[in-house]
Write an enzyme that holds these catalytic residues in place. Sequence first.
Site, short mmCIF file in Angstrom:
data_model
loop_
_atom_site.label_atom_id
_atom_site.label_comp_id
_atom_site.label_asym_id
_atom_site.label_seq_id
_atom_site.Cartn_x
_atom_site.Cartn_y
_atom_site.Cartn_z
N HIS A 1 -9.61 -1.29 -9.63
CA HIS A 1 -8.31 -1.12 -10.28
C HIS A 1 -7.38 -2.13 -9.65
CE1 HIS A 1 -4.30 0.68 -10.86
NE2 HIS A 1 -4.82 1.13 -11.97
N MET B 1 -1.94 -7.13 6.95
CA MET B 1 -2.94 -8.06 6.41
C MET B 1 -2.47 -8.73 5.12
SD MET B 1 -6.15 -5.47 6.99
CE MET B 1 -6.22 -4.43 8.47
N SER B 2 -1.18 -8.86 4.94
CA SER B 2 -0.68 -9.37 3.64
C SER B 2 0.61 -10.16 3.84
CB SER B 2 -0.44 -8.19 2.70
OG SER B 2 0.64 -7.40 3.16
N ASN C 1 1.79 3.39 11.10
CA ASN C 1 1.03 3.87 12.27
C ASN C 1 1.40 2.99 13.45
OD1 ASN C 1 -0.67 1.89 10.51
ND2 ASN C 1 -1.41 1.60 12.60
N HIS D 1 -7.16 4.45 7.27
CA HIS D 1 -6.42 4.11 6.05
C HIS D 1 -5.71 5.35 5.50
CE1 HIS D 1 -5.26 1.80 2.60
NE2 HIS D 1 -5.89 2.62 1.78
N ALA E 1 2.65 -2.14 4.09
CA ALA E 1 2.39 -1.16 5.13
C ALA E 1 1.92 -1.93 6.35
CB ALA E 1 1.30 -0.19 4.67
N TYR F 1 -8.92 -10.48 2.88
CA TYR F 1 -10.18 -9.87 3.34
C TYR F 1 -11.09 -9.48 2.18
CZ TYR F 1 -7.61 -5.48 2.49
OH TYR F 1 -6.87 -4.48 1.93
N GLU F 2 -10.56 -9.49 0.96
CA GLU F 2 -11.42 -9.23 -0.19
C GLU F 2 -12.25 -10.46 -0.56
OE1 GLU F 2 -9.33 -7.01 -3.41
OE2 GLU F 2 -7.72 -6.89 -1.95
N SER G 1 0.83 -1.22 0.00
CA SER G 1 0.00 0.00 0.00
C SER G 1 0.85 1.25 0.00
CB SER G 1 -0.88 0.05 1.25
OG SER G 1 -1.67 -1.08 1.35
N HIS H 1 -5.91 -9.13 -1.23
CA HIS H 1 -5.79 -9.56 0.16
C HIS H 1 -6.86 -10.59 0.49
CE1 HIS H 1 -4.09 -5.50 -0.11
NE2 HIS H 1 -3.30 -5.83 0.89
N1 HPA Z 1 -2.91 -3.19 11.41
C1 HPA Z 1 -3.04 -4.02 10.37
N2 HPA Z 1 -2.69 -3.70 9.14
C2 HPA Z 1 -2.16 -2.49 8.95
C3 HPA Z 1 -1.98 -1.57 9.98
C4 HPA Z 1 -2.38 -1.94 11.29
O1 HPA Z 1 -2.27 -1.19 12.27
N3 HPA Z 1 -1.43 -0.45 9.44
C5 HPA Z 1 -1.26 -0.71 8.11
N4 HPA Z 1 -1.69 -1.94 7.81
#
Ligand code: HPA
Length: 288
Positions: free
Chosen positions: A68, A218-219, A242, A254, A120, A92-93, A37, A90
Amino acid sequence: MTTHASDDLYDRVHAAAAVVRARLGGRTPAVGLILGSGLGGFADRLADPVRIDYGELPGFPVSKVHGHAGRLVIGERGGATCVAMQGRVHLYEGHRAADVAFPARVLVALGAKVLIVTNAAGGLNPAWPPGTLMLIRDHLDFLRDHPLRGPNDERLGPRFPDMTTAYAPELRALVKDVAAAQGVALAEGVYVAMPGPCYETPAEVRMLQIVGGDATGMSTVPEVIVARHMGARVIGISCITNQAAGITGAALSHDEVTETATRVRATFEGLLDGILAALTTRGELGAA
Ligand code: HPA
């Protein structure tokens, strides 16, 4: 089109690779790049690019969410021919782990000896401010599907792959050398894959800290598993976008994730450039 884990996987991987290869004019990619991401811009740095939308590639899962889905970009950088995934799907999709990881198999089938996987991630280690880059030393898999679940085809890899050195120690040393030479502060730690799409609860974050995680996202893990299954070596890098939920008390978004990824983009891309050059000059990609 969603694919299903079955014993024709080998043929499906090679069918997709053949479609790509037909467009490459004899070039063989030695490095695969999966760009996470906000990090996809690196693919635009590849010279003499060939771009192929995922929709043109049989078996590639197409994102249902953003419309996309992304594309493969094959091109030259740092003396290496690279095949980059600009965008990924991912779990979750709604995709199965085997389908999420299918494109990574195609990268290896195309010739990638080293797979560089980026993402990310939320920081679990409170000492790391957003913007920290973390070299992945190892992972914990909390996804509820496994990319190797189902029949195993020995032509792809062993039934029970060893994961002792999933993130190649000698390549981690190379990445640390490159970061040091560039003056880039690089953390190192354990990536925890969580299914999403919610960000974690503060209680889950405490659990992940206790079990030894340093960053969560998540990847990544499905792709790393299939790359190891097929014998490619892996470098993983997380951009800590973050601090994970509950650490500061602030709500996660996000937007924060993509803003931080954008802020570190130049540093991150410079590190990737240095890694590609070092892989080439140290002979990690075999004879040129
Ligand atoms: N948790 C899960 N996935 C993420 C996060 C998070 O805090 N930040 C970016 N992807």
